[in-house]
Design a protein around this motif. Sequence first.
Motif, mmCIF file in Angstrom:
data_model
loop_
_atom_site.group_PDB
_atom_site.id
_atom_site.type_symbol
_atom_site.label_atom_id
_atom_site.label_comp_id
_atom_site.label_asym_id
_atom_site.label_seq_id
_atom_site.Cartn_x
_atom_site.Cartn_y
_atom_site.Cartn_z
ATOM 1 N N VAL A 183 0.892 -1.079 0.007
ATOM 2 C CA VAL A 183 0.004 0.059 -0.132
ATOM 3 C C VAL A 183 0.772 1.467 0.060
ATOM 4 O O VAL A 183 0.641 2.323 -0.740
ATOM 5 C CB VAL A 183 -1.080 -0.082 1.245
ATOM 6 N N CYS A 184 1.933 1.204 0.637
ATOM 7 C CA CYS A 184 2.882 2.388 0.831
ATOM 8 C C CYS A 184 3.439 2.766 -0.567
ATOM 9 O O CYS A 184 3.671 3.794 -0.677
ATOM 10 C CB CYS A 184 3.990 2.023 1.826
ATOM 11 N N GLN A 185 3.647 1.659 -1.467
ATOM 12 C CA GLN A 185 4.157 1.894 -2.687
ATOM 13 C C GLN A 185 2.937 2.242 -3.727
ATOM 14 O O GLN A 185 3.159 2.162 -5.056
ATOM 15 C CB GLN A 185 4.847 0.373 -3.351
ATOM 16 N N GLY A 186 2.031 2.717 -3.053
ATOM 17 C CA GLY A 186 0.806 3.192 -4.234
ATOM 18 C C GLY A 186 -0.236 1.883 -4.629
ATOM 19 O O GLY A 186 -0.830 1.921 -5.478
ATOM 20 N N GLY A 187 -0.118 0.772 -3.940
ATOM 21 C CA GLY A 187 -1.034 -0.256 -4.286
ATOM 22 C C GLY A 187 -2.464 0.002 -3.504
ATOM 23 O O GLY A 187 -2.633 0.887 -2.745
ATOM 24 N N MET A 188 -3.266 -0.855 -3.777
ATOM 25 C CA MET A 188 -4.744 -0.891 -3.232
ATOM 26 C C MET A 188 -4.939 -2.281 -2.748
ATOM 27 O O MET A 188 -4.599 -3.196 -3.334
ATOM 28 C CB MET A 188 -5.673 -0.616 -4.340
ATOM 29 N N VAL A 189 -5.727 -2.482 -1.529
ATOM 30 C CA VAL A 189 -6.016 -3.703 -0.937
ATOM 31 C C VAL A 189 -7.441 -3.914 -0.603
ATOM 32 O O VAL A 189 -8.096 -2.720 -0.035
ATOM 33 C CB VAL A 189 -5.286 -4.032 0.206
ATOM 34 N N LEU A 190 -8.174 -4.819 -0.953
ATOM 35 C CA LEU A 190 -9.518 -5.158 -0.889
ATOM 36 C C LEU A 190 -9.615 -6.378 0.054
ATOM 37 O O LEU A 190 -9.133 -7.126 -0.532
ATOM 38 C CB LEU A 190 -10.490 -5.137 -1.904
ATOM 39 N N LEU A 191 -10.146 -6.287 1.216
ATOM 40 C CA LEU A 191 -9.881 -7.596 1.788
ATOM 41 C C LEU A 191 -11.081 -7.665 2.922
ATOM 42 O O LEU A 191 -11.816 -7.008 3.255
ATOM 43 C CB LEU A 191 -8.729 -7.824 2.701
ATOM 44 N N THR A 192 -11.471 -8.963 3.221
ATOM 45 C CA THR A 192 -12.339 -9.308 4.063
ATOM 46 C C THR A 192 -11.681 -10.247 5.165
ATOM 47 O O THR A 192 -10.757 -11.178 4.946
ATOM 48 C CB THR A 192 -13.325 -10.313 3.600
ATOM 49 N N THR A 193 -12.016 -10.034 6.361
ATOM 50 C CA THR A 193 -11.492 -10.736 7.457
ATOM 51 C C THR A 193 -12.356 -10.804 8.673
ATOM 52 O O THR A 193 -12.845 -9.486 8.959
ATOM 53 C CB THR A 193 -10.047 -10.364 7.574
ATOM 54 N N HIS A 194 -12.296 -11.675 9.537
ATOM 55 C CA HIS A 194 -13.047 -11.568 10.937
ATOM 56 C C HIS A 194 -12.020 -10.792 11.886
ATOM 57 O O HIS A 194 -12.564 -10.522 13.082
ATOM 58 C CB HIS A 194 -13.563 -12.896 11.387
ATOM 59 N N GLN A 195 -10.704 -10.804 11.522
ATOM 60 C CA GLN A 195 -10.049 -10.005 12.773
ATOM 61 C C GLN A 195 -9.824 -8.641 12.563
ATOM 62 O O GLN A 195 -10.120 -8.296 11.505
ATOM 63 C CB GLN A 195 -8.478 -10.751 12.258
ATOM 64 N N GLU A 196 -9.532 -8.204 13.578
ATOM 65 C CA GLU A 196 -9.296 -6.642 13.723
ATOM 66 C C GLU A 196 -7.924 -6.454 12.983
ATOM 67 O O GLU A 196 -6.897 -6.905 12.957
ATOM 68 C CB GLU A 196 -9.149 -6.072 14.971
ATOM 69 N N VAL A 197 -7.889 -5.303 11.751
ATOM 70 C CA VAL A 197 -6.825 -5.246 11.039
ATOM 71 C C VAL A 197 -6.023 -3.696 11.714
ATOM 72 O O VAL A 197 -7.100 -2.751 11.764
ATOM 73 C CB VAL A 197 -6.959 -5.088 9.767
ATOM 74 N N THR A 198 -5.039 -3.747 12.101
ATOM 75 C CA THR A 198 -4.259 -2.626 12.564
ATOM 76 C C THR A 198 -3.342 -2.208 11.656
ATOM 77 O O THR A 198 -2.119 -3.079 11.715
ATOM 78 C CB THR A 198 -4.100 -2.517 14.038
ATOM 79 N N LEU A 199 -3.090 -1.049 11.055
ATOM 80 C CA LEU A 199 -1.941 -0.973 10.258
ATOM 81 C C LEU A 199 -1.596 0.762 10.263
ATOM 82 O O LEU A 199 -2.474 1.645 10.098
ATOM 83 C CB LEU A 199 -2.208 -1.174 8.758
ATOM 84 N N LYS A 200 -0.548 1.157 10.785
ATOM 85 C CA LYS A 200 -0.300 2.547 10.983
ATOM 86 C C LYS A 200 0.517 2.844 9.724
ATOM 87 O O LYS A 200 0.719 2.270 8.868
ATOM 88 C CB LYS A 200 0.780 2.585 11.992
ATOM 89 N N ASP A 201 0.263 4.086 9.475
ATOM 90 C CA ASP A 201 0.762 4.853 8.186
ATOM 91 C C ASP A 201 -0.123 4.537 7.106
ATOM 92 O O ASP A 201 0.627 4.645 5.903
ATOM 93 C CB ASP A 201 2.211 4.900 7.998
ATOM 94 N N CYS A 202 -1.416 3.766 7.232
ATOM 95 C CA CYS A 202 -2.117 3.656 5.983
ATOM 96 C C CYS A 202 -3.465 4.182 6.189
ATOM 97 O O CYS A 202 -4.106 4.333 7.355
ATOM 98 C CB CYS A 202 -2.207 1.934 5.885
ATOM 99 N N THR A 203 -3.961 4.588 5.029
ATOM 100 C CA THR A 203 -5.218 4.656 4.946
ATOM 101 C C THR A 203 -6.145 3.472 4.959
ATOM 102 O O THR A 203 -6.320 2.657 4.167
ATOM 103 C CB THR A 203 -5.702 5.707 3.872
ATOM 104 N N LEU A 204 -6.995 3.317 6.161
ATOM 105 C CA LEU A 204 -7.742 2.032 6.099
ATOM 106 C C LEU A 204 -9.168 2.407 6.233
ATOM 107 O O LEU A 204 -9.533 3.374 6.959
ATOM 108 C CB LEU A 204 -7.338 1.364 7.519
#
Lengths: 247, 60, 222, 222
Positions: D187-208
């Motif tokens: 994502v930091c390199q300009g990628g895009m991610v679409l995901l499903t998960t039942h877990q909590e996703v925590t990512l710093k420095d990213c637009t979630l």
Amino acid sequence: MMKAIMKFIYQFASPKHFYRLSGKIIPWFAWLAAILLIAGSIDGLFIAPVDYQQGDSYRIIFIHVPAAWMSMFIYMVMAISGAIALIWKIKLADVIASSSAPIGAAFTFLALVTGSIWGKPMWGAWWVWDARLTSELILLFLYLGYMALESAIEDPRAAARACAILAIVGVINIPIIHYSVEWWNTLHQGATVTKLDKPSIHISMLIPLLLMALGFKLYYGAVVLMRARNKVLVTEQNNRWVKEIIG
Amino acid sequence: MMEMFQMGKYGAYVWSSYGLALIVMGYVAFKPLLDKKAIFKELSMKYRRESQSNNKQEQA
Amino acid sequence: MYNAFFNLLKRDLRLAFRHKSEILNPLFFFVIVVTLFPLGISPEKQVLAEIGPGIIWVAALLASMLSLDSLFRSDFEDGTLELMLLSEYPLPILILAKIVAHWLITGFPIIIFSPLLGTVMFLSNEAIETLMITLLLGTPILSLIGAIGMALVVALKRGGMLLSLLVLPLYIPVLIFSSNAVGSSMAGLSISGQLYFLAAFLIFCLTLAPIATSAALRVSLE
Amino acid sequence: MTNDPQTKQPQGLSVNQLSCERGYRELFNDLNFSLSPGEILHIKGENGAGKTSLLRIIAGLALPVTGEIRFNGYNCRKYRSEYNEQLAFMGHKLGIKLELTPVENIRSHCDLGKSCTRQQIMDTLKKVGLYGFEEMYCNQLSAGQKRRVALAQILLSQTQLWILDEPFTSLDVIGVELFLKIIREHVCQGGMVLLTTHQEVTLKDCTLKYLQLPDGTLSEPE
């Protein structure tokens, strides 16, 4: 311009519009079909002259030949409307195709059985591997395959698209199958059997034949619209207009 | 008159063909009418269920 | 694009060689079905020579149909088929690679073994030669048409019976012309007409079947 | 892409008026959202809310009832090949052949898209923690290790848009962390991610961003 035409077609083919319009058309088709079929039957059974070669048994052709025509015509309709549904995503075309299948299968069955009944006095056997009967039998298999595939796929929209592909593949193959069966038949049987099919038909016999053929077409029109209306109600059951109709 | 119905010696073949056509086509034409009744019944039941559950939600 | 085609072909062949039964089972089936007929009808030379071409061809037809399951089934189940649909290369090309691989695995061994069965059924040498040519032209057609049917039923749990209902009627022209060509060459007649028909039909299927198959796969995987 | 008449196009993925039915039951209706480079969209919802269906529709595997999906401004259905070039998909089925080794699996996946060298494959395998397993058949790997092979495939696809359906299934804590790290890098390199998960996703420095199904409300974490 093209866009305007397409818009018109989409609007015309919208399920709601179709439901209203077909409700008005069906009685006309049904009554006309009934009149034509009754007239054609009376003409074919009692008025048309006796054939000097086959006696009265030839009167079966007034059922057999139109049914065989319809069996091929309906398969064509299924393939064409399947193609329309695949290319332009018109839902109504899918409905027409899948509503047609059982009617086409019924006509194919009718053509086969009447052909066989006709064959008994003519050829002395219930079944002869005549090119037309064999092609008709293969056509019946194609119909059965279509209906089996439709009932095997659970999701109705996926079933419609799969069946459309099958119908198109089938319709491309029908001439090839027909040609190969005919070729096979002439090799094995000679032209003994086909004499009944291509006599220059007398006008008094042609009239009931055409009456019946037209009657069958209108009958198909009425029944396919009736079946399509039912299907439209089911597929559009989440829309408001269906709820209003059913109340 | 009877001769007319006997069709020479082919009466049985001709009449059975026409009879069969009548039965098959009659069934094919009649079936959608039955289907229609069933669909109306089923859908109206479904809508009643839905409106009932909606009412309950509103009350709650 | 050519690389994608050949790499996929190579992958499928490699997989088949790791599962030898995929190659051998259709072949055994073919041989066993043919040997049933002398036992069921009569071991007489004249009878067998008369019905031999038809029987060998019907057996080849059934063997080819039964082997279709391996064409897409395992790829469907492990998800590689999904990834194939998401490839940037045209799907019909990839599908064609899979069909060619499938033919090499199941159709080609049948051709190799057919002289043996021809001898067992008392076919003449010319007839055996014709049998091999018709198999060479005809079995690819069976694989191509069968692929369409298999693509339509791949997502269904009990697709086997349905597949035969969909595919066998479409196999009829191949059966008619091929077995007739073998019979004609037994009788010393010219067979060029039948062979031309088979060749034309093969080219026809080669161009259209992959397109129909990929359309069917897109529907099935939905 | 060049055929598209409009020159200035919005970058990223946009989903317009999407609705989806299963059988005659509506899953979601009139769904609208967009995703720009550098963003992650986490799709939430209960079982049966249509998360997987939505991902499959966006990937182009399934057809929506209405609506369209645009990528960098062009319609994905019309420009399928160009879209697939930018798309990597990981579904419930991983698309891994059990009879092949990780290296063979990754190679045959690369054959469907951009080609890659053996060195790249080995580096990626090392990155996902499968160093030393490259010559084992995949049926000897654990479920988590198979996930990692699939992750390596995604990494090597060099695509901008990743669509991941429950990517953390059967991964251990370290695996999940590794996966998240790789997602963040992407994502930091300009990628895009679409995901499903039942877990909590925590990512710093990213637009979630979160998308809640079936109503389709968008939200951002505080």
